[in-house]
Design a protein around this motif. Structure first.
Motif: not given
Ligand code: GAL
Length: 324
Positions: A233-239, A245-247, A300-306
Motif C-alpha cells: 500500500l501507499y499514502a502521501t503527505a505534504a510533510a 492520505s488514505e492508503f 507517478i502521476d501526482g499523488a497517484t503511484i503504481s
C-alpha cells in the motif's frame, strides 16, 4: 592458470558490458555480481556516495556458517552491475540473544560530521520477541562494521525497518511497532540514536519505504504476512508529520505486489528525468540465498503511484531516463 585466465576474461567482459549504456534490469531474475554470484543483499538499503551507489542487505549465501549473521555490501555506478565489496558484518550473536537469533534488513547511513558509517538492523531472538534495532559502525563504507548496541527506538517495539534520507540529507528510520503502528523517526545528529518521532501512522505495515518528490512525501509498506507476498500500500503527505492520505494499493491487489515486498524506494535524478525505483524482495523462505529482487520504476502521476507489471527495463543513470 586456466582459472585465472577465465576469471580475467569474465571480469573484462563484465567491465565491457558495464561501460555500455543504457543498462538492463531483469526483475525477478538471478542477479549476478562481478564474480558471477547472485547478489546477496536481501531486505536491503542503498546509499549514494559521489557517483557510486552502495547496496547493503542480508547475505544469505549458501556457504555461510550457521549461527553467524552476514551483511553483504556491493557497489555500482549504474545500478545494474554490482561489484561485491565485502561481507561487512559477520556477527556471532553480539547481543547474546541465543540460538536462532535474527539480524535482518540492514540499512547504512553516512554521518558526515563524524566521518562514520552507521548501520541499523532489525535484531531479534529466534521468536521475534526482542523486537529491537542494533547499530554497527565503521570508518569505511565497506570495512568490518563493529557492533555497538541494541535498543528499542523511542522505547517501542521495532521489527522491520526502512531507511529514508531526505533531499536535505536528514536521516530517518522507519519502523514497525506491532502494538501501535508504523513510525517515521529522525535519527540523532550522530545517528547513534533515534531521536524524534515525525509521525506514527496507525497502520500495521512492514517493509517501510519513503520517498520525497515534487513537494510530496510518499510512504510504501506491506501487510504483515511473513515471507508471503501481499498487496503493498501507499499514502502521501505534504510533510512527514502528515496528515497522510488514505492508503491505496500500489498494484492490483490480486497480483500481491507481483510476489514481492517493499524494502526501499530509490530516487534517481538524471539530467533529463527523475525516476523512483521500487525495490522489493521476492522471498524464497526455504532457499533464502535464491530470494530475488523486484526493481521497477514507479509510475507517478501526482499523488497517484503504481507499480507496473515486472518486465525487463533499462536505466541510464546519467540522464535518468528509463526504457524497455
Ligand atoms: C516478514 C519481514 C521479513 C522477515 C519475515 C520473517 O514479514 O518483512 O523481514 O522478518 O517476516 O517471517
Amino acid at each position: 592458470m586456466i582459472k585465472l585466465f577465465l576469471s580475467l576474461t569474465l571480469l573484462a567482459g563484465w567491465c565491457a558490458v558495464a561501460a555500455a549504456q543504457p543498462q538492463t534490469i531483469v526483475p525477478g531474475g538471478v542477479w549476478p555480481d562481478d564474480r558471477g554470484q547472485h547478489v546477496q543483499a536481501h531486505g536491503g538499503g542503498i546509499i549514494k556516495l559521489g557517483d557510486t551507489w552502495y547496496w547493503f542487505g542480508e547475505d544469505r549465501g549458501q556457504a555461510n556458517q550457521r549461527g553467524i549473521r552476514y551483511v553483504g555490501c556491493y557497489s555500482s555506478t549504474d545500478l545494474v552491475h554490482w561489484k561485491f565489496r565485502h561481507q561487512v558484518v559477520q556477527a556471532d550473536d553480539p547481543a547474546q540473544l541465543g540460538r536462532g537469533w535474527i539480524l535482518e534488513r540492514p540499512k547504512v547511513y553516512y554521518n558526515a560530521p563524524a566521518k562514520k558509517y552507521v548501520m541499523y538492523t532489525h535484531i531479534d531472538d529466534g521468536r521475534y520477541k526482542v523486537a529491537s534495532v542494533a547499530i554497527f559502525t565503521c570508518d569505511t563504507v565497506d570495512g568490518d562494521y563493529k557492533y555497538l548496541k541494541y535498543f528499542r527506538p523511542l522505547g517501542q517495539q521495532s521489527r522491520d525497518i526502512g531507511q529514508f534520507i531526505d533531499d536535505d540529507g536528514t536521516a530517518y528510520l522507519i519502523f514497525e511497532d506491532r502494538p501501535n503502528g508504523f513510525h517515521i523517526a529522525r535519527l540523532a545528529a550522530d545517528y547513534l540514536d533515534v531521536e524524534k518521532e515525525m509521525c506514527l501512522i496507525p497502520m500495521h505495515m512492514e517493509g517501510g519505504a519513503v520517498f520525497h518528490l515534487n513537494g510530496l512525501y510518499y510512504v510504501i509498506g506491506s501487510h504483515l504476512t511473513g515471507w508471503n507476498a501481499n498487496p503493498n500500500l501507499y499514502a502521501t503527505a505534504a510533510a512527514l508529520t502528515g496528515p497522510w492520505s488514505e492508503f491505496r494499493d500500489i498494484a492490483p491487489p490480486e497480483v500481491n505486489t507481483y510476489g514481492s515486498q517493499s524494502t526501499l524506494a530509490l530516487k534517481v535524478e538524471g539530467t533529463q528525468a527523475t525516476n523512483v525505483i521500487f525495490m522489493g524482495d521476492i522471498w524464497k523462505p526455504r532457499t533464502q540465498w535464491d530470494s530475488r529482487y523486484l526493481w521497477m520504476p514507479l509510475h507517478i502521476d501526482g499523488a497517484t503511484i503504481s507499480l507496473p507489471p515486472p518486465a525487463n527495463w533499462t536505466l541510464d543513470v546519467k540522464t535518468g531516463v528509463v526504457g524497455q
